[in-house]
Design an enzyme around this catalytic site. Structure first.
Site, short mmCIF file in Angstrom:
data_model
loop_
_atom_site.label_atom_id
_atom_site.label_comp_id
_atom_site.label_asym_id
_atom_site.label_seq_id
_atom_site.Cartn_x
_atom_site.Cartn_y
_atom_site.Cartn_z
N HIS A 164 -8.58 -52.30 112.71
CA HIS A 164 -7.83 -51.36 111.89
C HIS A 164 -8.50 -51.15 110.54
O HIS A 164 -8.35 -50.09 109.93
CB HIS A 164 -6.39 -51.84 111.72
CG HIS A 164 -5.52 -51.44 112.86
ND1 HIS A 164 -4.49 -52.22 113.33
CD2 HIS A 164 -5.52 -50.33 113.64
CE1 HIS A 164 -3.90 -51.60 114.33
NE2 HIS A 164 -4.51 -50.46 114.54
N ARG A 266 -5.05 -36.24 121.68
CA ARG A 266 -4.54 -37.36 122.47
C ARG A 266 -3.04 -37.16 122.67
O ARG A 266 -2.29 -37.12 121.69
CB ARG A 266 -4.81 -38.68 121.76
CG ARG A 266 -6.27 -38.90 121.35
CD ARG A 266 -6.41 -40.20 120.58
NE ARG A 266 -7.76 -40.46 120.13
CZ ARG A 266 -8.23 -40.12 118.93
NH1 ARG A 266 -7.42 -39.50 118.06
NH2 ARG A 266 -9.46 -40.38 118.59
N ARG A 302 -6.46 -33.75 126.07
CA ARG A 302 -6.67 -34.76 127.11
C ARG A 302 -5.32 -35.13 127.70
O ARG A 302 -4.40 -35.50 126.96
CB ARG A 302 -7.35 -36.00 126.51
CG ARG A 302 -7.61 -37.10 127.54
CD ARG A 302 -8.25 -38.32 126.88
NE ARG A 302 -7.31 -39.02 126.00
CZ ARG A 302 -7.65 -39.98 125.14
NH1 ARG A 302 -8.92 -40.33 125.04
NH2 ARG A 302 -6.75 -40.57 124.38
N GLU A 396 -16.92 -40.67 130.61
CA GLU A 396 -16.80 -41.98 129.98
C GLU A 396 -17.34 -43.08 130.87
O GLU A 396 -17.50 -44.23 130.44
CB GLU A 396 -15.32 -42.28 129.67
CG GLU A 396 -14.66 -41.22 128.81
CD GLU A 396 -13.15 -41.35 128.82
OE1 GLU A 396 -12.62 -41.97 127.88
OE2 GLU A 396 -12.52 -40.83 129.77
N ASN A 419 -17.10 -43.85 123.11
CA ASN A 419 -16.56 -45.21 122.99
C ASN A 419 -16.54 -45.92 124.34
O ASN A 419 -17.07 -47.02 124.51
CB ASN A 419 -15.14 -45.18 122.41
CG ASN A 419 -15.09 -44.54 121.03
OD1 ASN A 419 -16.12 -44.24 120.44
ND2 ASN A 419 -13.89 -44.31 120.53
N ASP A 420 -15.91 -45.27 125.32
CA ASP A 420 -15.84 -45.89 126.64
C ASP A 420 -17.18 -45.83 127.37
O ASP A 420 -17.52 -46.75 128.11
CB ASP A 420 -14.77 -45.21 127.49
CG ASP A 420 -13.41 -45.89 127.36
OD1 ASP A 420 -13.39 -47.14 127.30
OD2 ASP A 420 -12.38 -45.20 127.29
N ARG A 430 -14.86 -52.68 124.43
CA ARG A 430 -14.98 -52.00 123.14
C ARG A 430 -13.93 -52.44 122.13
O ARG A 430 -14.00 -52.06 120.96
CB ARG A 430 -14.92 -50.48 123.32
CG ARG A 430 -13.56 -49.91 123.72
CD ARG A 430 -13.73 -48.42 123.98
NE ARG A 430 -12.49 -47.74 124.33
CZ ARG A 430 -11.69 -47.14 123.46
NH1 ARG A 430 -11.99 -47.15 122.18
NH2 ARG A 430 -10.60 -46.53 123.86
N CYS A 467 -16.71 -36.34 121.87
CA CYS A 467 -15.44 -36.59 121.18
C CYS A 467 -15.22 -38.06 120.87
O CYS A 467 -14.12 -38.46 120.49
CB CYS A 467 -14.27 -36.05 121.99
SG CYS A 467 -14.02 -36.85 123.59
#
Length: 540
Positions: A164, A266, A302, A396, A419-420, A430, A467
């Protein structure tokens, strides 16, 4: 940064159990209210994070555990310390998203213990002058309300790109480098350069290094303050810069920062706090708000990406030992097809309603975690059946990247979730701090897969967007365009930096910089090679 409070003495309580329970519950409630107030003040993602922490403070199972320990003779302080510690260890052992939240739970515990002791919770120091904040980690509550006139940059010795601290720093445009173990040896009064673009901290910098860093910082401030323009390379090649959003209400702020549309919306916010799937009508209302906020622009939505770190009982309540490789994304939606049908129906109806009112956006809809051509055929066929005009897929999974030429014969577009894709390419969770060093999209293996998709998109005449968090890295953004990306989507706070970076290079430059990165053997070498190539190129 202040040191954590010491563990309370493990001694029998001298108070009645009911009195100790009352003290503990009052402290838990007070901390929850404080976190909620800080969240309301901060807004945005920070508010979501702090509200989640407030829920941790009032978790019924934690309260029961504390009560049981007090009933066994513990003080409120020791009961809180032990109950939170036990829960924190459980989360850490689970890994993934929940493992990353263990640090957040530890911060809540520190605040409750401080309340019981009648002292201020450990927090950000105030030396009375601008400074670089160095800490083991930084709590969400402190990160959300940093005084940016005083805190020039943040360096932490722990945490990964999905902690975070990192997420909130990006949203607030704080210069931050996380997970620098060597920073523990820094001493007060030492001069350092925190280079977030390079992910490095330079100690004992030379006058020349300081001058160069100052020039870059001034250029960044000027770019941030300048009126937003459309994303483009130096030779005029358009590269639309889009926003990653999690709520319809974020649209206004994103547009003010220059977002030309939405590259990733999202939809999980509609589902995560529900005991059951939202109705078509509820979903349609939310989607209409989003589309109206970006009328005339491209909006890529998505469909629900659940499973793994985002489990939903009404979708898949089976226990999985490795949920990142389990029933998630399009797989779980396919198993619960009515939920997918409802979502696609709501999106199509929102598109029709906003278009009829003259508020329509260009709606594109994509499926997450697509691994095969057959899954592509399934999703695009169902989406078109239910009224979606432009269905696509997220890339991904390495298999999808390697089959991109065939996937893009079926789908209207592809969007690469770096990321994935990095997680699955490097076999590194991740969301797990212990393998954070592997979660680097600069790795040539990841870049090679991006190039495969870019080439497939060019050959098929189909758009290929990015993205993932990689698009927010100004230099990596240039590399991604050089590899064939036709648009970039990121946190809105990163738009100005990326816009400035792209404007300094032509398409030929971008391709040369990308090739330099591809020729490297590891992520650090790829970044260094790209930096060297970028310094040699001149904008046309």
């Amino acid at each position: 940064m202040a040191e954590p409070l010491p563990a309370p003495a493990d001694e029998p309580s001298t108070r009645a159990a009911d009195e100790e329970k009352g003290r503990a519950h009052e402290a838990l409630s007070a901390v929850a209210r404080e976190l909620e107030e800080r969240g309301e003040h901060a807004g945005g993602t920070a508010q979501e994070v702090l509200e989640a922490q407030a829920m941790m403070a009032e978790d019924p199972s934690l309260a029961d555990d504390i009560d049981d320990r007090i009933a066994g003779g513990k003080t409120a302080e020791r009961a809180v310390h032990d109950a939170f510690g036990s829960f924190q260890q459980t989360l850490a052992e689970m890994g993934g998203y929940l493992g990353e939240r263990a640090a957040d739970l530890g911060d809540v515990a520190q605040r409750v213990l401080a309340r019981l002791a009648g002292i201020a919770a450990p927090g950000v120091p105030d030396p009375g002058h601008p400074f670089v904040l160095v800490a083991r980690d930084l709590s969400p509550a402190d990160t959300a309300l940093l005084d940016l006139d005083q805190v020039l940059a943040v360096v932490t010795t722990e945490g990964g790109p999905t902690s975070h601290t990192a997420i909130l720093a990006r949203e607030k445009s704080i210069v931050a480098v996380v997970g620098v173990a060597e920073a523990a040896s820094l001493s007060e009064g030492e001069t350092v350069i925190v280079d977030a673009a390079a992910g490095a901290v330079v100690t004992d910098p030379s006058p020349e290094q300081i001058a160069e860093a100052t020039t870059r910082a001034e250029a960044r401030r000027a770019a941030t303050c300048a009126p937003p323009t459309a994303g483009a390379l130096a030779d005029g090649t358009a590269v639309p810069l889009l926003a990653n959003l999690g709520k319809p209400e974020d649209a206004t702020a994103a547009r003010e920062l220059g977002a030309e549309g939405v590259g990733l919306f999202r939809t999980e916010f509609l589902f995560l706090n529900s005991a059951e799937a939202p109705t078509v009508a509820d979903q349609q209302a939310a989607y209409e708000t989003l589309l109206s906020g970006f009328a005339g622009c491209k909006v890529v939505v998505r469909v629900l990406d659940a499973g793994a770190d985002k489990p939903l009982a009404f979708l898949n309540d089976d226990t999985e030992e490795n949920p990142a490789l389990g029933l998630r994304g399009i797989r779980v939606l396919r198993a619960r097809e009515q939920i997918l049908r409802d979502q696609l129906t709501a999106l199509a109806q929102a598109d029709a309603a906003t278009t009829e009112r003259g508020e329509g956006a260009e709606l594109w809809v994509m499926a997450p975690m697509v691994a095969t051509v057959e899954e592509t055929e399934y999703f695009t066929s169902l989406a078109r059946e239910l009224g979606i005009k432009t269905p696509g897929v997220m890339v991904e999974v390495p298999s999808c990247a390697l089959l991109a030429d065939r996937v893009l014969q079926v789908a209207d577009f592809a969007s690469i979730g770096t990321n994935d894709l990095t997680q699955y390419t490097l076999a590194a969770d991740r969301l797990l701090g212990s393998v954070a060093s592997f979660q680097d999209p600069w790795h040539p293996a990841v870049l090679r897969l991006v190039k495969e998709v870019g080439a497939a998109g060019r050959d098929a005449g189909k758009p290929v967007g990015i993205c993932g968090e990689a698009a927010a890295d100004p230099l990596l953004a240039v590399v991604l365009v050089g590899l064939g990306a036709t648009s970039l989507s990121m946190s809105p706070s990163a738009l100005a930096d990326v816009r400035m970076s792209l404007s300094g290079h032509s398409l030929d430059d971008a391709r040369a910089i990308a090739e330099a990165a591809l020729a490297a053997n590891d992520a650090a070498s790829a970044r260094a090679a790209a930096q060297a190539a970028a310094s040699r190129t001149t904008a046309a």
